[in-house]
Design a protein around this motif. Structure first.
Motif, PDB file in Angstrom:
ATOM      1  N   UNK B  26       0.442 -29.650  37.106  1.00  0.00           N
ATOM      2  CA  UNK B  26      -0.908 -29.363  36.612  1.00  0.00           C
ATOM      3  C   UNK B  26      -1.304 -27.926  36.922  1.00  0.00           C
ATOM      4  N   UNK B  27      -0.953 -27.471  38.128  1.00  0.00           N
ATOM      5  CA  UNK B  27      -1.315 -26.100  38.507  1.00  0.00           C
ATOM      6  C   UNK B  27      -0.664 -25.087  37.574  1.00  0.00           C
ATOM      7  N   UNK B  28       0.502 -25.448  37.060  1.00  0.00           N
ATOM      8  CA  UNK B  28       1.210 -24.522  36.166  1.00  0.00           C
ATOM      9  C   UNK B  28       0.848 -24.753  34.700  1.00  0.00           C
ATOM     10  N   UNK B  29      -0.116 -25.651  34.469  1.00  0.00           N
ATOM     11  CA  UNK B  29      -0.583 -25.843  33.099  1.00  0.00           C
ATOM     12  C   UNK B  29       0.213 -26.856  32.295  1.00  0.00           C
ATOM     13  N   UNK B  30       0.967 -27.719  32.994  1.00  0.00           N
ATOM     14  CA  UNK B  30       1.724 -28.763  32.296  1.00  0.00           C
ATOM     15  C   UNK B  30       1.061 -30.113  32.537  1.00  0.00           C
ATOM     16  N   UNK B  31       0.718 -30.782  31.471  1.00  0.00           N
ATOM     17  CA  UNK B  31       0.046 -32.075  31.584  1.00  0.00           C
ATOM     18  C   UNK B  31       1.062 -33.195  31.778  1.00  0.00           C
ATOM     19  N   UNK B  32       0.781 -34.045  32.759  1.00  0.00           N
ATOM     20  CA  UNK B  32       1.531 -35.295  32.911  1.00  0.00           C
ATOM     21  C   UNK B  32       0.478 -36.416  32.877  1.00  0.00           C
ATOM     22  N   UNK B  33       0.587 -37.388  31.962  1.00  0.00           N
ATOM     23  CA  UNK B  33      -0.444 -38.423  31.865  1.00  0.00           C
ATOM     24  C   UNK B  33      -0.671 -39.116  33.210  1.00  0.00           C
ATOM     25  N   UNK B  34      -1.939 -39.361  33.519  1.00  0.00           N
ATOM     26  CA  UNK B  34      -2.253 -40.035  34.781  1.00  0.00           C
ATOM     27  C   UNK B  34      -3.615 -40.704  34.674  1.00  0.00           C
ATOM     28  N   UNK B  35      -3.840 -41.708  35.505  1.00  0.00           N
ATOM     29  CA  UNK B  35      -5.118 -42.411  35.505  1.00  0.00           C
ATOM     30  C   UNK B  35      -5.691 -42.533  36.912  1.00  0.00           C
ATOM     31  N   UNK B  36      -4.880 -42.991  37.883  1.00  0.00           N
ATOM     32  CA  UNK B  36      -5.418 -43.186  39.240  1.00  0.00           C
ATOM     33  C   UNK B  36      -5.320 -41.903  40.062  1.00  0.00           C
ATOM     34  N   UNK B  37      -4.620 -40.892  39.542  1.00  0.00           N
ATOM     35  CA  UNK B  37      -4.541 -39.612  40.258  1.00  0.00           C
ATOM     36  C   UNK B  37      -5.785 -38.785  39.986  1.00  0.00           C
ATOM     37  N   UNK B  38      -6.317 -38.157  41.019  1.00  0.00           N
ATOM     38  CA  UNK B  38      -7.450 -37.248  40.882  1.00  0.00           C
ATOM     39  C   UNK B  38      -7.159 -36.069  41.806  1.00  0.00           C
ATOM     40  N   UNK B  39      -7.288 -34.844  41.294  1.00  0.00           N
ATOM     41  CA  UNK B  39      -6.854 -33.696  42.101  1.00  0.00           C
ATOM     42  C   UNK B  39      -7.540 -33.582  43.452  1.00  0.00           C
ATOM     43  N   UNK B  40      -8.727 -34.182  43.594  1.00  0.00           N
ATOM     44  CA  UNK B  40      -9.445 -34.020  44.862  1.00  0.00           C
ATOM     45  C   UNK B  40      -9.086 -35.076  45.904  1.00  0.00           C
ATOM     46  N   UNK B  41      -8.238 -36.038  45.518  1.00  0.00           N
ATOM     47  CA  UNK B  41      -7.958 -37.126  46.458  1.00  0.00           C
ATOM     48  C   UNK B  41      -6.472 -37.293  46.721  1.00  0.00           C
ATOM     49  N   UNK B  42      -6.191 -37.904  47.870  1.00  0.00           N
ATOM     50  CA  UNK B  42      -4.819 -38.223  48.221  1.00  0.00           C
ATOM     51  C   UNK B  42      -4.265 -39.176  47.161  1.00  0.00           C
ATOM     52  N   UNK B  43      -3.054 -38.935  46.671  1.00  0.00           N
ATOM     53  CA  UNK B  43      -2.524 -39.788  45.606  1.00  0.00           C
ATOM     54  C   UNK B  43      -2.430 -41.254  46.032  1.00  0.00           C
ATOM     55  N   UNK B  44      -2.644 -42.116  45.058  1.00  0.00           N
ATOM     56  CA  UNK B  44      -2.624 -43.559  45.292  1.00  0.00           C
ATOM     57  C   UNK B  44      -1.331 -44.171  44.747  1.00  0.00           C
ATOM     58  N   UNK B  45      -0.827 -43.593  43.649  1.00  0.00           N
ATOM     59  CA  UNK B  45       0.478 -44.010  43.118  1.00  0.00           C
ATOM     60  C   UNK B  45       0.524 -45.414  42.565  1.00  0.00           C
ATOM     61  N   UNK B  46      -0.606 -45.934  42.079  1.00  0.00           N
ATOM     62  CA  UNK B  46      -0.611 -47.337  41.665  1.00  0.00           C
ATOM     63  C   UNK B  46      -0.574 -47.559  40.159  1.00  0.00           C
ATOM     64  N   UNK B  47      -1.112 -46.609  39.369  1.00  0.00           N
ATOM     65  CA  UNK B  47      -1.221 -46.915  37.935  1.00  0.00           C
ATOM     66  C   UNK B  47       0.104 -46.707  37.209  1.00  0.00           C
ATOM     67  N   UNK B  60       6.992 -41.920  40.522  1.00  0.00           N
ATOM     68  CA  UNK B  60       5.595 -41.542  40.254  1.00  0.00           C
ATOM     69  C   UNK B  60       5.424 -40.071  40.611  1.00  0.00           C
ATOM     70  N   UNK B  61       5.094 -39.244  39.627  1.00  0.00           N
ATOM     71  CA  UNK B  61       5.037 -37.806  39.894  1.00  0.00           C
ATOM     72  C   UNK B  61       3.885 -37.436  40.818  1.00  0.00           C
ATOM     73  N   UNK B  62       2.871 -38.305  40.936  1.00  0.00           N
ATOM     74  CA  UNK B  62       1.723 -37.960  41.787  1.00  0.00           C
ATOM     75  C   UNK B  62       2.046 -38.100  43.266  1.00  0.00           C
ATOM     76  N   UNK B  63       3.090 -38.883  43.602  1.00  0.00           N
ATOM     77  CA  UNK B  63       3.420 -39.063  45.021  1.00  0.00           C
ATOM     78  C   UNK B  63       4.742 -38.393  45.394  1.00  0.00           C
ATOM     79  N   UNK B  64       5.506 -37.943  44.394  1.00  0.00           N
ATOM     80  CA  UNK B  64       6.830 -37.390  44.671  1.00  0.00           C
ATOM     81  C   UNK B  64       6.740 -35.926  45.104  1.00  0.00           C
ATOM     82  N   UNK B  65       7.202 -35.600  46.331  1.00  0.00           N
ATOM     83  CA  UNK B  65       7.145 -34.193  46.748  1.00  0.00           C
ATOM     84  C   UNK B  65       8.038 -33.324  45.859  1.00  0.00           C
TER      85      UNK B  65
END
Lengths: 179, 251
Positions: B26-47, B60-65
């Motif tokens: 996201x920081x580099x301007x590439x969109x990855x579809x997401x629903x439960x991820x929010x940039x201000x919160x710790x990832x939940x990785x559930x959706x 899950x790209x929101x939790x993968x380092x």
């Protein structure tokens, strides 16, 4: 030119909003009529469907008559299109699906204030309501789906013209809507 | 030191240590579809909508380092088909009647459906019986539309410090609960200004008396698809020269 495509349309458990939206293609109805002719439809008042190329159905299935009409369309139409939220998911009429049908009828016709001496309609002419409201594809095979409540005239136009041109219909941003 | 990068759909994406694949993308301007991820919160990785293929394996790209040299695939038909199925399952599981929902047009679930071109129901809808909680004078809680993303749970505990929401139950019986003796929202100290009021991606937590105030055509996702707008919410990084190719409108 080649033979015109025959198109049938009907509304089952719908509000005719999708048909109104279909009329919203406005003057594009004229070029459309160069390509198609209408069979059974509220626009022609033909009561039963003959062999057709395309069937457009709005509304879900909420009573026994809906099932008969839907089967008549499926039997006669080469391509069947579910148009609008009700045809695709049951739509707003399906908001009764988590309730018991008997208690719905009782509340509406008997216990609701202001309905003294009311009774649950039982004329044999009336089609029997189904226990739940169903989308079309739970009863027959549906070939295409145009979402929206209603889909815009532009969405219907784009979908139909793509289909008539022999392309896979695509809606894209602004035309695909669930409301 | 050379910049650390991984590839996303064949393009190089730079990252900093500690970033997840999603954050860097996201920081580099590439969109990855997401629903439960929010940039201000710790990832939940559930959706699981943000599922990507990393070196051929799904994650899950929101939790993968992020790691240097990863080969990440996201915008491919195989994954988009799975994402469509997930969206259909979320719609089937609750009662999502878009035409009568105040959130329609501003709803992330709906916008994901649009963007992924979900035309069909896909599954038999369950039509669960979920009474609403209208006890609070200013806030409506409509459990019919909850997608169990836990954003309100996270916001209420991490930002508001109130712990008003939680998820209870397992599997199909999992549901949102309210932390008060009566179980009603009116008996909590929730306020309209709480972060928990702002993060619901669907129409589950609604402010009363403002519904349908935006005309159709002017609502958030009437304008541009979610794939274009999700990037607006994500924190961006400028490169060393201060340029940010992906940041629209930044000087």
């Amino acid at each position: 030119m080649s033979k015109k495509l025959r198109v049938a349309t009907t509304s089952l458990a719908g509000c005719f909003g999708c048909h109104m939206s279909f009329l919203d293609i406005d003057e594009r109805l004229f070029p459309l009529l160069d390509l198609v002719e209408f069979d059974r439809s509220p626009l022609t008042d033909i009561k039963h469907c003959g062999p057709c190329d395309i069937g457009l159905i709005e509304g879900g299935i909420c009573n026994a008559e809906n099932v008969h009409v839907l089967r008549e369309f499926r039997k006669n139409c080469k391509i069947l299109i579910a148009i609008g939220s009700c045809a695709i998911t049951g739509g707003l009429p399906a908001q009764r699906n988590h309730l018991d049908l008997g208690s719905c009828l009782t509340e509406v016709y008997l216990t609701e204030p202001g309905l003294a001496h009311g009774h649950i309609p039982n004329d044999p002419e009336l089609p029997l309501p189904l226990d739940k409201v169903h989308p079309l594809h739970e009863v027959v095979k549906v070939d295409y789906f145009i979402p929206g409540c209603p889909p815009s005239g532009d969405a219907i136009w784009k979908f139909l013209t793509d289909l008539i041109a022999g392309k896979t219909p695509e809606l894209g941003h602004g035309l695909i809507k669930y409301d | 030191m050379s910049e650390m990068t991984f590839t996303l759909d064949g393009e190089n994406v730079p990252f900093e240590p500690g970033q997840t694949v999603m954050q860097a993308a996201l920081a580099a301007g590439h969109y990855v579809p997401h629903l439960c991820y929010h940039p201000e919160f710790k990832p939940h990785g559930s959706c699981k909508l943000c599922t990507v293929k990393i070196n051929g394996r799904t994650a899950a790209s929101c939790t993968m380092p992020a790691e240097a040299g990863l080969q990440v695939e996201s915008n491919i038909e195989e994954l988009n088909a799975l994402r469509r199925t997930l969206v259909q399952m979320l719609f089937a599981e609750g009662n999502h009647f878009c035409p009568s929902c105040e959130k329609s047009g501003n709803c992330n679930l709906q916008a994901l459906g649009y963007d992924l071109e979900v035309h069909t129901a896909g599954f038999r809808h369950l039509y669960p019986d979920r009474p609403v909680d209208a006890s609070h004078p200013d806030i409506l809680l409509d459990f019919n539309r909850c997608v169990l993303c836990e954003l309100c749970v996270r916001a209420s505990s991490e930002v508001d410090g109130k712990n008003i929401f939680a998820l209870s139950g397992r599997g199909i019986n999992k549901h949102l609960i309210v932390n008060s003796k009566s179980g009603l929202l009116v008996d909590t100290d929730i306020a309209l200004t709480d972060k928990a009021m702002q993060v619901c991606p669907v129409g589950a937590i609604l402010r009363k008396r403002v519904g349908f105030s935006q005309p159709i055509g002017e609502r958030r996702y009437d304008q541009r698809p979610i794939s274009a707008q999700a990037l607006d919410d994500a924190p961006r990084q400028a490169d060393a020269s201060g340029n940010c190719a992906a940041c629209e409108g930044t000087p």
